[in-house]
Design a protein around this motif. Structure first.
Motif, PDB file in Angstrom:
ATOM      1  N   MET A  57       0.826  -1.204   0.000  1.00 32.22           N
ATOM      2  CA  MET A  57       0.000   0.000   0.000  1.00 32.22           C
ATOM      3  C   MET A  57       0.861   1.256   0.000  1.00 32.22           C
ATOM      4  O   MET A  57       0.649   2.182  -0.756  1.00 32.22           O
ATOM      5  CB  MET A  57      -0.938  -0.002   1.220  1.00 32.22           C
ATOM      6  N   GLY A  58       1.897   1.324   0.857  1.00 33.97           N
ATOM      7  CA  GLY A  58       2.719   2.520   0.935  1.00 33.97           C
ATOM      8  C   GLY A  58       1.977   3.684   1.567  1.00 33.97           C
ATOM      9  O   GLY A  58       0.910   3.520   2.151  1.00 33.97           O
ATOM     10  N   GLY A  59       2.526   4.890   1.451  1.00 36.26           N
ATOM     11  CA  GLY A  59       1.940   6.056   2.084  1.00 36.26           C
ATOM     12  C   GLY A  59       2.479   6.229   3.485  1.00 36.26           C
ATOM     13  O   GLY A  59       3.558   5.737   3.832  1.00 36.26           O
ATOM     14  N   LEU A  60       1.723   6.923   4.338  1.00 36.89           N
ATOM     15  CA  LEU A  60       2.159   7.223   5.701  1.00 36.89           C
ATOM     16  C   LEU A  60       1.489   6.273   6.682  1.00 36.89           C
ATOM     17  O   LEU A  60       0.268   6.154   6.722  1.00 36.89           O
ATOM     18  CB  LEU A  60       1.808   8.666   6.067  1.00 36.89           C
ATOM     19  N   CYS A  61       2.301   5.603   7.489  1.00 27.76           N
ATOM     20  CA  CYS A  61       1.820   4.703   8.533  1.00 27.76           C
ATOM     21  C   CYS A  61       2.069   5.347   9.889  1.00 27.76           C
ATOM     22  O   CYS A  61       3.218   5.670  10.228  1.00 27.76           O
ATOM     23  CB  CYS A  61       2.542   3.367   8.437  1.00 27.76           C
ATOM     24  N   LEU A  62       1.026   5.526  10.662  1.00 31.69           N
ATOM     25  CA  LEU A  62       1.122   6.082  12.012  1.00 31.69           C
ATOM     26  C   LEU A  62       1.145   4.919  13.000  1.00 31.69           C
ATOM     27  O   LEU A  62       0.274   4.053  12.959  1.00 31.69           O
ATOM     28  CB  LEU A  62      -0.070   7.001  12.274  1.00 31.69           C
ATOM     29  N   ILE A  63       2.144   4.910  13.883  1.00 32.22           N
ATOM     30  CA  ILE A  63       2.277   3.833  14.864  1.00 32.22           C
ATOM     31  C   ILE A  63       2.379   4.446  16.252  1.00 32.22           C
ATOM     32  O   ILE A  63       3.321   5.195  16.538  1.00 32.22           O
ATOM     33  CB  ILE A  63       3.521   2.965  14.598  1.00 32.22           C
ATOM     34  N   THR A  64       1.431   4.144  17.125  1.00 31.85           N
ATOM     35  CA  THR A  64       1.524   4.624  18.497  1.00 31.85           C
ATOM     36  C   THR A  64       2.391   3.668  19.313  1.00 31.85           C
ATOM     37  O   THR A  64       2.458   2.478  19.031  1.00 31.85           O
ATOM     38  CB  THR A  64       0.140   4.764  19.149  1.00 31.85           C
ATOM     39  N   GLY A  65       3.057   4.213  20.323  1.00 32.06           N
ATOM     40  CA  GLY A  65       3.954   3.380  21.120  1.00 32.06           C
ATOM     41  C   GLY A  65       5.075   2.798  20.285  1.00 32.06           C
ATOM     42  O   GLY A  65       5.429   1.626  20.425  1.00 32.06           O
TER      43      GLY A  65
ATOM     44  N   ALA B 219       1.383  14.454   4.128  1.00 33.13           N
ATOM     45  CA  ALA B 219       1.232  13.184   3.407  1.00 33.13           C
ATOM     46  C   ALA B 219      -0.066  12.501   3.818  1.00 33.13           C
ATOM     47  O   ALA B 219      -0.465  12.575   4.983  1.00 33.13           O
ATOM     48  CB  ALA B 219       2.409  12.268   3.705  1.00 33.13           C
ATOM     49  N   PRO B 220      -0.750  11.832   2.893  1.00 34.24           N
ATOM     50  CA  PRO B 220      -1.996  11.141   3.250  1.00 34.24           C
ATOM     51  C   PRO B 220      -1.737   9.970   4.184  1.00 34.24           C
ATOM     52  O   PRO B 220      -0.799   9.187   3.986  1.00 34.24           O
ATOM     53  CB  PRO B 220      -2.540  10.660   1.902  1.00 34.24           C
ATOM     54  N   LEU B 221      -2.566   9.857   5.202  1.00 29.27           N
ATOM     55  CA  LEU B 221      -2.460   8.751   6.153  1.00 29.27           C
ATOM     56  C   LEU B 221      -3.131   7.526   5.549  1.00 29.27           C
ATOM     57  O   LEU B 221      -4.323   7.548   5.241  1.00 29.27           O
ATOM     58  CB  LEU B 221      -3.136   9.136   7.474  1.00 29.27           C
ATOM     59  N   THR B 222      -2.370   6.449   5.388  1.00 30.74           N
ATOM     60  CA  THR B 222      -2.924   5.244   4.784  1.00 30.74           C
ATOM     61  C   THR B 222      -3.030   4.073   5.759  1.00 30.74           C
ATOM     62  O   THR B 222      -3.764   3.131   5.502  1.00 30.74           O
ATOM     63  CB  THR B 222      -2.075   4.793   3.577  1.00 30.74           C
ATOM     64  N   ALA B 223      -2.282   4.141   6.877  1.00 34.84           N
ATOM     65  CA  ALA B 223      -2.312   3.020   7.819  1.00 34.84           C
ATOM     66  C   ALA B 223      -2.115   3.517   9.240  1.00 34.84           C
ATOM     67  O   ALA B 223      -1.372   4.470   9.487  1.00 34.84           O
ATOM     68  CB  ALA B 223      -1.229   1.998   7.481  1.00 34.84           C
ATOM     69  N   LEU B 224      -2.801   2.873  10.170  1.00 30.92           N
ATOM     70  CA  LEU B 224      -2.647   3.131  11.600  1.00 30.92           C
ATOM     71  C   LEU B 224      -2.387   1.804  12.298  1.00 30.92           C
ATOM     72  O   LEU B 224      -3.112   0.824  12.075  1.00 30.92           O
ATOM     73  CB  LEU B 224      -3.917   3.762  12.196  1.00 30.92           C
ATOM     74  N   VAL B 225      -1.374   1.783  13.162  1.00 31.03           N
ATOM     75  CA  VAL B 225      -1.154   0.651  14.054  1.00 31.03           C
ATOM     76  C   VAL B 225      -1.335   1.169  15.475  1.00 31.03           C
ATOM     77  O   VAL B 225      -0.515   1.922  15.988  1.00 31.03           O
ATOM     78  CB  VAL B 225       0.240   0.027  13.868  1.00 31.03           C
ATOM     79  N   ASN B 226      -2.450   0.774  16.082  1.00 32.17           N
ATOM     80  CA  ASN B 226      -2.830   1.220  17.423  1.00 32.17           C
ATOM     81  C   ASN B 226      -2.120   0.316  18.432  1.00 32.17           C
ATOM     82  O   ASN B 226      -2.666  -0.681  18.887  1.00 32.17           O
ATOM     83  CB  ASN B 226      -4.348   1.088  17.583  1.00 32.17           C
TER      84      ASN B 226
END
Length: 244
Positions: free
Chosen positions: A1-9, A79-86
């Motif tokens: 997928m690519g793009g921006l992945c946000l990862i908390t912790g 950048a567009p957010l494409t993924a989140l890892v909570n």
């Protein structure tokens, strides 16, 4: 997928492993951390070494203000957010329910449940016009109950399981997939933070595979759920627990 992945912790443990693996597979990474700046900077260096952009975002998911601050940084990046890892979560010292205080429960649920829901809410608002993937980090404790140790932690992760299902149903038509991972005994710093640094090794004999897992093994499952290879997978909870 690519793009921006946000990862908390993302400054240590599973979050750090996911960040490094996401970068190796073509994602830019927003590294969310609470207090471990040195760890976050080390992860960021590895992300950049992989040729991807690393965005360092200090923030506290336990408060609405902290969540707002995190997403203000994300939005300023552009950048567009494409993924989140909570992934952000806490345990506490082992205790029976009769020993638990309101303050302990409040902290546990503010971070592990309410924080995860608020972060997912903001991610959905940014993904709903173009789709995306959310992976919530639960725990095998949600099935096992953790009696005599962390019933409150287990309960918080059970809440994440059903939140995953409910949110996945809400946003499926918008092209957003929501899944969860239930790690088992994984050899990370979380056990030391809960006061039992040798816990994973001491309990490894209870795992059918007779060993602890690694953060990288969990990250592999997370990256699969984020990827187009899992395009028809949503509302699922995947155990990464060695059979336990």
């Amino acid at each position: 997928m690519g793009g921006l992945c946000l990862i908390t912790g993302a400054s240590s443990g599973i979050g750090a492993a996911v960040a490094r693996m996401a970068a190796a597979r073509g994602y830019d990474v927003a590294i969310i951390y609470h207090s471990n700046r040195a760890g976050a900077e080390a992860v960021a260096a590895d992300v950049r070494a992989a040729g991807q952009t690393a965005l360092l975002c200090p923030g506290d998911v336990a408060t609405p203000e902290g969540v707002a601050a995190i997403f203000a940084q994300i939005d300023s990046h552009g950048a567009p957010l494409t993924a989140l890892v909570n992934n952000a979560g806490v345990v506490d010292l082992p205790a029976r329910v009769t020993e638990m205080t309101h303050a302990r429960l409040r902290r546990m649920f503010d971070i592990n449940v309410i924080g995860a829901i608020l972060v997912a809410k903001e991610a959905v608002l940014r993904m709903q016009d173009r789709g995306g993937a959310i992976v919530n980090i639960s725990s095998a404790a949600a099935r096992l109950g953790s009696g005599g140790q962390y019933v409150d932690y287990a309960a918080s992760k059970a809440a994440i399981d059903i939140f995953t299902k409910g949110l996945s149903d809400e946003v499926a038509a918008s092209g957003i997939r929501v899944n969860a991972i239930r790690p088992g005994l994984i050899d990370t710093e979380i056990h030391a933070k809960g006061g039992l640094p040798d816990r994973a090794q001491k309990l490894a004999h209870m795992v059918p595979m007779k060993r602890t897992g690694t953060a990288e093994e969990v990250a592999e499952a997370v990256l699969w759920l984020m990827s187009d290879a899992a395009a028809y997978v949503t509302g699922a909870v995947l155990d990464v627990s060695g059979g336990r």
